[in-house]
Design an enzyme around this catalytic site. Structure first.
Site, PDB file in Angstrom:
ATOM      1  N   GLU A   1       0.872  -1.343   0.092  1.00 17.61           N
ATOM      2  CA  GLU A   1      -0.077  -0.080   0.022  1.00 17.61           C
ATOM      3  C   GLU A   1       0.691   1.272   0.018  1.00 17.61           C
ATOM      4  OE1 GLU A   1      -2.684  -0.565   3.071  1.00 17.61           O
ATOM      5  OE2 GLU A   1      -3.695  -2.588   2.274  1.00 17.61           O
TER       6      GLU A   1
ATOM      7  N   ASN B   1       1.853  -4.461  -3.731  1.00 17.80           N
ATOM      8  CA  ASN B   1       0.432  -4.666  -3.276  1.00 17.80           C
ATOM      9  C   ASN B   1      -0.307  -3.773  -2.996  1.00 17.80           C
ATOM     10  OD1 ASN B   1      -1.678  -6.791  -3.021  1.00 17.80           O
ATOM     11  ND2 ASN B   1      -1.479  -6.293  -0.653  1.00 17.80           N
TER      12      ASN B   1
ATOM     13  N   HIS C   1     -10.449  -5.139  -2.558  1.00 24.94           N
ATOM     14  CA  HIS C   1     -11.731  -5.217  -1.473  1.00 24.94           C
ATOM     15  C   HIS C   1     -12.692  -4.242  -1.970  1.00 24.94           C
ATOM     16  CE1 HIS C   1      -9.429  -6.625   1.662  1.00 24.94           C
ATOM     17  NE2 HIS C   1      -8.144  -5.964   1.333  1.00 24.94           N
TER      18      HIS C   1
ATOM     19  N   GLU D   1      -6.582  -9.960  -2.083  1.00 23.87           N
ATOM     20  CA  GLU D   1      -7.483  -9.827  -0.848  1.00 23.87           C
ATOM     21  C   GLU D   1      -8.793  -9.627  -0.923  1.00 23.87           C
ATOM     22  OE1 GLU D   1      -5.598  -6.709   1.834  1.00 23.87           O
ATOM     23  OE2 GLU D   1      -3.649  -7.311   1.403  1.00 23.87           O
TER      24      GLU D   1
ATOM     25  N   ASP E   1     -12.687  -9.208  -1.153  1.00 27.04           N
ATOM     26  CA  ASP E   1     -14.015  -9.196  -0.634  1.00 27.04           C
ATOM     27  C   ASP E   1     -14.790  -8.566  -1.475  1.00 27.04           C
ATOM     28  OD1 ASP E   1     -12.998  -7.146   0.776  1.00 27.04           O
ATOM     29  OD2 ASP E   1     -12.495  -8.106   2.342  1.00 27.04           O
TER      30      ASP E   1
HETATM   31  O1  G2I Z   1      -7.422  -3.662   6.322  1.00 24.90           O
HETATM   32  C1  G2I Z   1      -7.749  -5.154   5.447  1.00 24.90           C
HETATM   33  C2  G2I Z   1      -6.265  -5.331   4.744  1.00 24.90           C
HETATM   34  C3  G2I Z   1      -5.862  -4.338   3.704  1.00 24.90           C
HETATM   35  N1  G2I Z   1      -4.816  -4.629   3.200  1.00 24.90           N
HETATM   36  C4  G2I Z   1      -3.544  -5.066   3.887  1.00 24.90           C
HETATM   37  C5  G2I Z   1      -4.022  -5.973   4.963  1.00 24.90           C
HETATM   38  O2  G2I Z   1      -2.855  -6.548   5.701  1.00 24.90           O
HETATM   39  C6  G2I Z   1      -5.201  -5.643   5.851  1.00 24.90           C
HETATM   40  O3  G2I Z   1      -5.463  -6.629   6.907  1.00 24.90           O
HETATM   41  C7  G2I Z   1      -5.997  -6.115   7.868  1.00 24.90           C
HETATM   42  C8  G2I Z   1      -6.153  -7.459   9.016  1.00 24.90           C
HETATM   43  O4  G2I Z   1      -7.305  -8.155   8.255  1.00 24.90           O
HETATM   44  C9  G2I Z   1      -6.770  -6.827  10.141  1.00 24.90           C
HETATM   45  O5  G2I Z   1      -6.906  -7.822  11.200  1.00 24.90           O
HETATM   46  O6  G2I Z   1      -5.318  -5.491   8.317  1.00 24.90           O
HETATM   47  C10 G2I Z   1      -5.773  -4.751   9.547  1.00 24.90           C
HETATM   48  C11 G2I Z   1      -4.978  -3.348  10.301  1.00 24.90           C
HETATM   49  O7  G2I Z   1      -4.501  -2.690   9.084  1.00 24.90           O
HETATM   50  C12 G2I Z   1      -5.999  -5.691  10.661  1.00 24.90           C
HETATM   51  O8  G2I Z   1      -6.681  -5.300  11.776  1.00 24.90           O
HETATM   52  C13 G2I Z   1      -6.095  -5.112  13.003  1.00 24.90           C
HETATM   53  C14 G2I Z   1      -6.721  -4.242  13.960  1.00 24.90           C
HETATM   54  O9  G2I Z   1      -6.974  -3.030  13.546  1.00 24.90           O
HETATM   55  C15 G2I Z   1      -6.070  -4.106  15.343  1.00 24.90           C
HETATM   56  O10 G2I Z   1      -6.712  -3.542  16.139  1.00 24.90           O
HETATM   57  C16 G2I Z   1      -5.693  -5.682  15.723  1.00 24.90           C
HETATM   58  O11 G2I Z   1      -4.737  -5.538  16.713  1.00 24.90           O
HETATM   59  O12 G2I Z   1      -5.805  -6.526  13.453  1.00 24.90           O
HETATM   60  C17 G2I Z   1      -5.008  -6.360  14.503  1.00 24.90           C
HETATM   61  C18 G2I Z   1      -4.472  -7.928  15.126  1.00 24.90           C
HETATM   62  O13 G2I Z   1      -5.711  -8.503  15.258  1.00 24.90           O
END
Ligand code: G2I
Length: 472
Positions: A157, A198, A234, A262, A264
């Site tokens: 990103e 990405n 997304h 990714e 959805d």
């Molecule tokens: O945001 C969706 C995806 C967008 N592209 C990059 C990916 O890496 C991203 O994945 C998401 C995860 O699926 C989430 O699980 O990235 C988020 C963070 O930007 C992740 O969320 C975070 C929560 O915001 C936190 O509060 C939490 O501590 O997940 C963390 C671990 O569970």
């Protein structure tokens, strides 16, 4: 490290056996799983998992029966892997890699450099220390997972919506050059991993994807070993860009792989049946677009089902964004994806799948292959040379191929020719070089590699070409 991986793998096998015995979800006949159909087209179908998912037997049952590529959702990110300067933690990532390996899933490494989920110590560094910290991080993590990941999202990103580069800690310290530096550093650590940039909102042709296009052109001109561009995908219901196919094609035409990384498709809740039908159309469009581009290597969904999706937590009032519902039952988007892949989704019959017209554009002669593989191995005390001849025994030309085989335990590929080999041990995928992707009916190509061994110099076993087993 190896003992820990082994212990983790055994735990995973045990939990998967349990999951297998409990799994009630059998959405379609085994011959119509997403992964089998995708493999038949020379592609993969992936999912993202986080460590806590591994204890959900229903989720695990779907993940392991349907998907052959796994992206760790959080566990390889900088805040987990190097929470303080020089102190590395690969335990959570290792557990997911062990799970993937136990279930014959490949791994997309995600990610090495990203402005988000970046520990505070990096952003607080004086700018003249950021480059060294980034290089150390990339080298240490990519070396740790060397040979175990199919690809890396090296920089995640990096763009603003207007196509300029995001002014994050890396850009502010190093300027545009941080991207080339990160990719070169990752390549030095793991030369066999496909190295990606990405991003989201680059699926169609727009200012942001134009920025990505210009950047990768310039990286290629500088000889930077970038291998692919990841389109996160997304989507919002009904908003898959009409230019997605053309956009993928323009990146592929630069000689890069593209991947839907990714996927959805979020819906304003509650989702109506008309919404779910539109979502099915959206998924079908995305899968068909990937099939229509030879260099589109696969599609990964972000998560397994609506119950584990990130969407409700991030977009209030939205959800239902994946192919599986809250109970991991398949939704219309699943059936549409199966159908787009040429299967007969929704039916539990085991009747043969009907090829769709999209198969012709995915590889000239369709995805599968009628093939014969002959090979010879010449071994010495610690090394071997393997020569492989792949013959097209069908009536259609093969246009773009991946040969999958399994190395004997203890063997590691050190160099190869006429194909790229990844990973270097275990189940290996040899992907055609730019000059030998086409095999005419009755024709053949020769490839080979050198490997080290630890006493077992047996030739590789179980060759399959574009997802179909080859005779020997
Ligand atoms: O945001 C969706 C995806 C967008 N592209 C990059 C990916 O890496 C991203 O994945 C998401 C995860 O699926 C989430 O699980 O990235 C988020 C963070 O930007 C992740 O969320 C975070 C929560 O915001 C936190 O509060 C939490 O501590 O997940 C963390 C671990 O569970």
């Amino acid at each position: 490290m190896h003992n820990r991986r082994l212990a983790a793998a055994l735990a995973v096998v045990a939990s998967a056996a349990l999951a297998g015995s409990l799994a009630l979800v059998r959405p379609a006949a085994a011959d119509t799983s997403l992964k089998q159909l995708a493999e038949g087209k020379g592609k993969y179908f992936g999912t993202a998992l986080v460590q806590s998912n591994l204890s959900n037997s229903t989720l695990v049952g779907v993940a392991t029966s349907q998907f052959d590529m796994m992206t760790p959702g959080n566990e390889m990110k900088w805040d987990t892997t190097e929470p303080s300067n020089g102190s590395f933690n690969f335990g959570p990532g290792d557990a997911l890699v062990a799970f993937a390996q136990a279930h014959s899933m490949r791994v997309r490494g995600h990610n090495l450099v990203w402005h988000s989920q970046l520990p505070g110590w990096v952003s607080s560094l004086p700018s003249n220390q950021v480059q060294a910290a980034m290089e150390t991080h990339v080298t240490t993590e990519a070396t740790h997972y060397k040979g175990e990941v199919y690809s890396w999202d090296v920089v995640n990103e990096p763009f603003n919506e207007d196509g300029t580069l995001r002014q994050d800690a890396f850009y502010n310290a190093m300027g545009t050059g941080y991207i080339a530096d990160a990719i070169r550093t990752a390549h030095a650590a793991d030369p066999n991993a496909k190295l990606y940039l990405n991003d989201y909102n680059i699926e169609g042709e727009n200012a942001k994807s134009n920025g990505m296009y210009s950047l990768v052109q310039s990286l290629l001109a500088q000889g930077v070993p970038i291998g692919g561009v990841g389109l996160e995908s997304h989507f919002i219901l009904g908003q898959v860009p009409s230019t997605m196919l053309a956009n993928m094609q323009r990146f592929a035409a630069l000689g890069l792989d593209v991947a839907v990384t990714e996927l959805d498709d979020r819906i304003q809740l509650p989702a109506s049946s008309a919404n779910l039908q539109q979502q099915a159309t959206d998924y079908s469009t995305v899968v068909s677009d990937c099939l229509a581009v030879t260099r589109c290597v696969g599609v990964s969904q972000w998560g397994v089902g609506d119950a584990d999706s990130w969407i409700p937590g991030a977009f209030s009032g939205y959800g239902a964004a994946t192919m599986y519902d809250q109970n991991y039952q398949p939704k219309p988007a699943y059936t549409a994806s199966v159908n787009a892949l040429g299967g007969s989704g929704g039916s539990s019959s085991s009747s043969p799948s009907t090829p769709t017209s999209s198969s012709s554009s995915s590889g000239g002669g369709g995805g599968g292959a009628a093939c014969k593989v002959s090979d010879t191995v010449d071994a010495w005390n610690t090394g071997l040379t393997e020569n492989i001849t792949i013959s097209d025994t069908g009536s259609a030309a093969v246009n773009g191929w991946r040969l999958v085989f399994t190395l004997a335990p203890g063997q590691t590929i050190t160099n190869g020719w006429n194909a790229t080999y990844s990973p270097s041990s275990g189940q290996v995928t040899a992907t055609n070089a730019s000059y030998d992707g086409a095999i005419a009916p009755g024709g053949s190509v020769s490839i080979g590699f050198q490997a080290t061994h630890t006493g077992n110099a047996a030739a590789p076993a179980s060759f399959s070409l574009n997802g179909q087993a080859c005779s020997s």
